[in-house]
Design a protein around this motif. Sequence first.
Motif, short mmCIF file in Angstrom:
data_model
loop_
_atom_site.label_atom_id
_atom_site.label_comp_id
_atom_site.label_asym_id
_atom_site.label_seq_id
_atom_site.Cartn_x
_atom_site.Cartn_y
_atom_site.Cartn_z
N ALA A 164 10.22 -12.46 2.13
CA ALA A 164 11.45 -12.25 1.36
C ALA A 164 11.98 -10.83 1.50
N SER A 165 11.10 -9.88 1.78
CA SER A 165 11.54 -8.49 1.91
C SER A 165 12.32 -8.23 3.19
N MET A 166 12.20 -9.11 4.18
CA MET A 166 12.92 -8.98 5.45
C MET A 166 12.70 -7.62 6.11
N GLY A 167 11.50 -7.09 5.97
CA GLY A 167 11.17 -5.81 6.59
C GLY A 167 11.22 -4.63 5.66
N ALA A 168 11.83 -4.78 4.47
CA ALA A 168 11.95 -3.66 3.54
C ALA A 168 10.60 -3.23 2.98
N LEU A 169 9.60 -4.09 3.05
CA LEU A 169 8.25 -3.70 2.66
C LEU A 169 7.79 -2.48 3.44
N PHE A 170 8.27 -2.35 4.66
CA PHE A 170 7.84 -1.26 5.54
C PHE A 170 8.73 -0.02 5.41
N THR A 171 9.86 -0.15 4.72
CA THR A 171 10.79 0.98 4.64
C THR A 171 10.91 1.57 3.24
N VAL A 172 10.49 0.84 2.22
CA VAL A 172 10.56 1.32 0.84
C VAL A 172 9.14 1.56 0.33
N PRO A 173 8.77 2.80 0.03
CA PRO A 173 7.42 3.08 -0.46
C PRO A 173 7.12 2.32 -1.76
N ILE A 174 5.90 1.83 -1.88
CA ILE A 174 5.48 1.06 -3.05
C ILE A 174 4.29 1.73 -3.72
N VAL A 175 4.34 1.75 -5.04
CA VAL A 175 3.21 2.21 -5.85
C VAL A 175 2.89 1.12 -6.87
N GLN A 176 1.61 0.86 -7.08
CA GLN A 176 1.18 -0.03 -8.14
C GLN A 176 0.46 0.80 -9.19
N ALA A 177 0.93 0.72 -10.45
CA ALA A 177 0.38 1.58 -11.50
C ALA A 177 0.44 0.88 -12.85
N GLY A 178 -0.41 1.30 -13.76
CA GLY A 178 -0.35 0.83 -15.13
C GLY A 178 0.69 1.63 -15.90
N TRP A 179 1.20 1.05 -16.98
CA TRP A 179 2.21 1.72 -17.80
C TRP A 179 1.67 3.05 -18.33
N GLU A 180 0.39 3.05 -18.73
CA GLU A 180 -0.21 4.25 -19.31
C GLU A 180 -0.34 5.37 -18.28
N GLU A 181 -0.30 5.02 -17.00
CA GLU A 181 -0.31 6.03 -15.94
C GLU A 181 1.11 6.45 -15.58
N PHE A 182 2.02 5.49 -15.59
CA PHE A 182 3.40 5.76 -15.18
C PHE A 182 4.13 6.70 -16.14
N VAL A 183 4.02 6.44 -17.43
CA VAL A 183 4.81 7.22 -18.40
C VAL A 183 4.49 8.71 -18.35
N PRO A 184 3.21 9.14 -18.40
CA PRO A 184 2.94 10.58 -18.30
C PRO A 184 3.45 11.18 -16.99
N TRP A 185 3.33 10.43 -15.89
CA TRP A 185 3.85 10.94 -14.62
C TRP A 185 5.36 11.12 -14.70
N LEU A 186 6.06 10.13 -15.24
CA LEU A 186 7.51 10.21 -15.35
C LEU A 186 7.93 11.41 -16.20
N ARG A 187 7.26 11.61 -17.32
CA ARG A 187 7.65 12.67 -18.26
C ARG A 187 7.19 14.06 -17.80
N SER A 188 6.46 14.11 -16.70
CA SER A 188 6.01 15.41 -16.20
C SER A 188 7.08 16.11 -15.38
N GLY A 189 8.20 15.45 -15.17
CA GLY A 189 9.30 16.03 -14.39
C GLY A 189 10.61 15.39 -14.78
N PRO A 190 11.69 15.70 -14.06
CA PRO A 190 12.99 15.11 -14.38
C PRO A 190 12.99 13.62 -14.10
N GLY A 191 13.77 12.88 -14.88
CA GLY A 191 13.86 11.45 -14.65
C GLY A 191 14.36 10.72 -15.88
N GLN A 192 15.42 9.95 -15.71
CA GLN A 192 15.98 9.15 -16.80
C GLN A 192 15.47 7.71 -16.64
#
Length: 266
Positions: A164-192
């Motif tokens: 379904a990605s038609m090749g975009a799997l290879f062009t868009v970087p992917i990260v798998q993370a838990g919410w408890e890991e994502f939120v502190p990372w997001l709030r450590s820098g700019p980002g809405q």
Amino acid sequence: MPRRITAFSNTLVKRVRSLRDKKHRRAEGLFLAEGLRILTEAREAGRIPHYLFFTAEGAKHPLAAVLIEGVEDAGGEAIETSHDILSKLSGKDNTQAVVGVFPEFTASLAQFDRSTSPIWLVAERLRDPGNLGTILRTGDAVGAGGLILIDECVDPFSVEAVRASMGALFTVPIVQAGWEEFVPWLRSGPGQLVGLSLQTDADYRAACYTAPTFLLTGNEAQGLPDSYEAECDLLVKMPMLGKADSLNAAVATAVMAYEVLAQSRG
């Protein structure tokens, strides 16, 4: 020089076919991708399969010849086989001309440089591989910095998601993370953090987005948990003028991504 395999009982054929199952993909650290277009996208992104299966007829295509040469130059193995075996590997009767076996890859949040793009996509408990593939295609189309898969999402390396990605799997970087890991990372820098929600009156086109914008799409059936919505800097929704109460998750993500892109372009 490519070797030839024509027996369904061949050990490598059995091993590659098993990669259609998530358990075996995880154990091997490998996944399947099929089709000249997808494998060409992979090659152009610097991803070369460990194994490349093709038919004698398929090898006549110029793109296939380039792929075969690239695999052999990289130390991989190019294997000529039959249409029947290709169908068995891909799970499709109308199989593509080539099937590749790639090592799985993911980035980490620490590797993401949020200054590289005004748009980042975030999906929470996404279940449908077609939606995941479509969101990746949207990410590629709008130049998103990456896709962050939150909590237990569908496997991005499943045959269906890759297709379904038609090749975009290879062009868009992917990260798998838990919410408890994502939120502190997001709030450590700019980002809405912008959540797509039905529990708001804020129209998506009336809102003001600031870069880098992280678009958060919830589970297809349940949407975002209340605690996740509470963490968002902004909740928006799209007007529904018919009888449907919401859009498909991938469609909603695409509409939002292009609105953020339009604002970022002034």
